[in-house]
Design an enzyme around this catalytic site. Structure first.
Site, short mmCIF file in Angstrom:
data_model
loop_
_atom_site.label_atom_id
_atom_site.label_comp_id
_atom_site.label_asym_id
_atom_site.label_seq_id
_atom_site.Cartn_x
_atom_site.Cartn_y
_atom_site.Cartn_z
N ASP A 131 -6.79 9.46 6.25
CA ASP A 131 -6.73 8.63 5.06
C ASP A 131 -7.78 8.99 4.01
OD1 ASP A 131 -5.74 6.55 3.50
OD2 ASP A 131 -7.11 5.08 4.34
N CYS A 185 14.80 -0.78 11.62
CA CYS A 185 14.60 -2.08 10.96
C CYS A 185 15.87 -2.92 10.99
CB CYS A 185 14.16 -1.89 9.51
SG CYS A 185 12.44 -1.37 9.33
N CYS A 191 9.54 -8.87 6.52
CA CYS A 191 8.40 -8.42 5.73
C CYS A 191 8.63 -8.61 4.24
CB CYS A 191 8.07 -6.96 6.05
SG CYS A 191 9.41 -5.79 5.73
N CYS A 211 0.98 -6.00 -5.06
CA CYS A 211 0.57 -6.11 -3.65
C CYS A 211 -0.84 -6.70 -3.56
CB CYS A 211 0.62 -4.73 -3.00
SG CYS A 211 -0.02 -4.69 -1.31
#
Length: 340
Positions: A131, A185, A191, A211
Site C-alpha cells: 500500500d 457477491c 454493503c 466515502c
C-alpha cells in the site's frame, strides 16, 4: 515440495492467512478502469492517483524484470462488533484497521522476511509492496485467486471474509500462477445499502468524494456541510460496508494482536489534543498520518452530531483555532447543538 509450495508454507508460517501467485501482466483490465475512475473525478483530492498512471495500471511496467507476483493476505479481523460504537455518540469511532499499530510496519516486516527467505532458497531479485507504491493490489489479489473485488470494491474471500491487509512480493522467479477468483457477491447489496453517504454510484464503483474513509482521512479542508451529519461519530475511517459483508462469517482471527487497540476515546478528550499531545497519543498508529488539525476537525463534526449539549463548551473553545477547517468545524458543531 516444489518451490511454490514451500513459498506458500513459509508465508503461512509468517502469519499470512493466504498466499497465491499471478503474473505481473495478469490485470489487463486495470488501465481502463483506472482511467474511468480518474476521468469521473471520483478520486477527489487524491492527486497522487494521477501520478505514474502507467505503473498503477500495469505492474509489468512498474518493474519489467519481474516474472511473478506473490500476493498475500493478513487478517486484522476485529474481536468486537465495529458498528456498536456508532451508538455511543460521546465516543469517537476509529476504523478497525487503525485501532492498533500501523499495519504498514507489521506487514512490511513480514514481507521482507519472506523475501529474504525466498532469496535463500533460489537466487533472485525481489521487491516488496504494501500500500505504499503504485501497485493495483486488489486487482492482483483477484488475479492470483486470493479473493474477488466485491461490490464495495474491497477484496472479499470465501475463506477469510474481507478483514485483511494485502501485500505483495514481486520476484524475477518464474512461479506457477494460480487461477483467478470469480465473483461470489451474487444478488447481495448489503454493503451498498448501509453506506451512510451513498458513496457507491453503482455496484463495484466507489465515488471517494462521498466515502467517509476518504472524507475523514484524505480530504483536506472543510467537509461539505451536506455530508457532515452522515459522518456521525466516525473520526477516522468507516467500516460499515466491510462489517455487513456476509462472507465475514468465515473471518479468520487477526494474526497479530498488535492490530487490536483502543485508538478512540471520548470526544471531549480528543477535541482538546494539541499537536504534541496528538503525536504522542497516536505514535505508531495509522491515525498519526492525518495530523492534529484534520483529526480535531473530524472530532468536532462528531460533537456536532452527538446531540449532547454538554459538549458545546468543548466546541466553543475551538472557535478561534488557528486552523481554518478546525475553526469552521467548531462553529458548525456549536450551531448544531444550539439547534437542538
Amino acid at each position: 515440495m516444489d518451490l511454490k509450495a514451500r513459498v506458500v508454507s513459509q508465508a503461512l508460517a509468517e502469519g499470512f492467512v493466504a498466499c497465491r501467485v499471478c503474473r505481473p501482466d495478469a490485470v489487463p483490465e486495470v488501465p481502463e478502469r483506472l482511467g474511468a475512475f480518474l476521468a469521473a473525478g471520483y478520486h477527489g483530492q487524491m492527486e497522487w492517483m494521477e501520478e505514474r498512471v502507467s505503473w498503477r495500471g500495469d505492474p509489468s511496467v512498474l518493474w519489467p524484470e519481474a516474472r511473478s507476483v506473490i500476493m498475500l493476505a493478513e487478517s486484522y479481523a476485529p474481536e468486537f462488533d465495529p458498528l456498536a460504537v456508532l451508538e455511543q455518540r460521546d465516543l469517537g469511532a476509529v476504523s478497525v484497521y487503525a485501532q492498533g499499530r500501523d499495519y504498514h510496519d507489521i506487514v512490511k516486516k513480514r514481507l521482507k522476511r519472506l523475501a529474504r527467505w525466498l532469496i535463500e532458497q533460489e537466487p533472485c531479485e525481489v521487491k516488496v509492496f504494501v500500500d505504499t507504491a503504485p501497485v493495483p493490489e486488489k486487482a492482483l489479489a483477484q488475479a492470483a485467486g486470493l479473493g474477488w473485488q466485491g461490490k464495495h470494491t474491497n477484496v472479499v474471500s470465501r475463506d477469510w471474509g474481507n478483514w485483511a491487509f494485502l501485500g505483495s512480493v514481486f520476484t524475477t522467479l518464474e512461479l506457477e500462477p494460480d487461477a483467478p477468483e470469480v465473483d461470489h457477491c451474487g444478488s447481495c447489496t448489503a454493503c451498498q445499502d448501509i453506506c451512510p453517504t451513498g458513496a457507491f454510484p453503482a455496484p463495484y464503483r466507489l465515488d471517494a468524494r462521498r466515502c467517509i474513509s476518504y472524507l475523514t482521512i484524505e480530504h483536506r479542508g472543510p467537509v461539505d456541510e451536506a455530508l457532515r451529519a452522515a459522518l456521525g461519530n466516525r473520526i477516522y475511517g468507516c467500516d460499515d460496508c466491510l462489517a455487513v459483508c456476509p462472507w465475514n462469517k468465515f473471518a479468520v482471527s487477526a494474526s497479530d494482536m498488535r492490530y487490536h487497540g483502543n485508538a478512540g476515546g471520548t470526544l471531549a478528550e480528543l477535541a482538546m489534543l494539541d499537536d504534541a499531545a496528538f503525536r504522542l497519543r497516536f505514535s505508531g498508529s495509522a491515525v498519526k498520518r492525518i495530523g492534529r488539525d484534520r483529526f480535531v476537525r473530524n472530532v468536532l463534526y462528531a460533537i456536532g452530531n452527538s446531540g449532547q449539549m454538554a459538549l458545546r463548551e468543548t466546541a466553543q473553545a475551538l472557535l478561534d483555532d488557528p486552523d481554518v477547517a478546525v475553526a469552521d468545524a467548531a462553529r458548525w458543531a456549536v450551531s448544531q447543538l444550539d439547534g437542538l
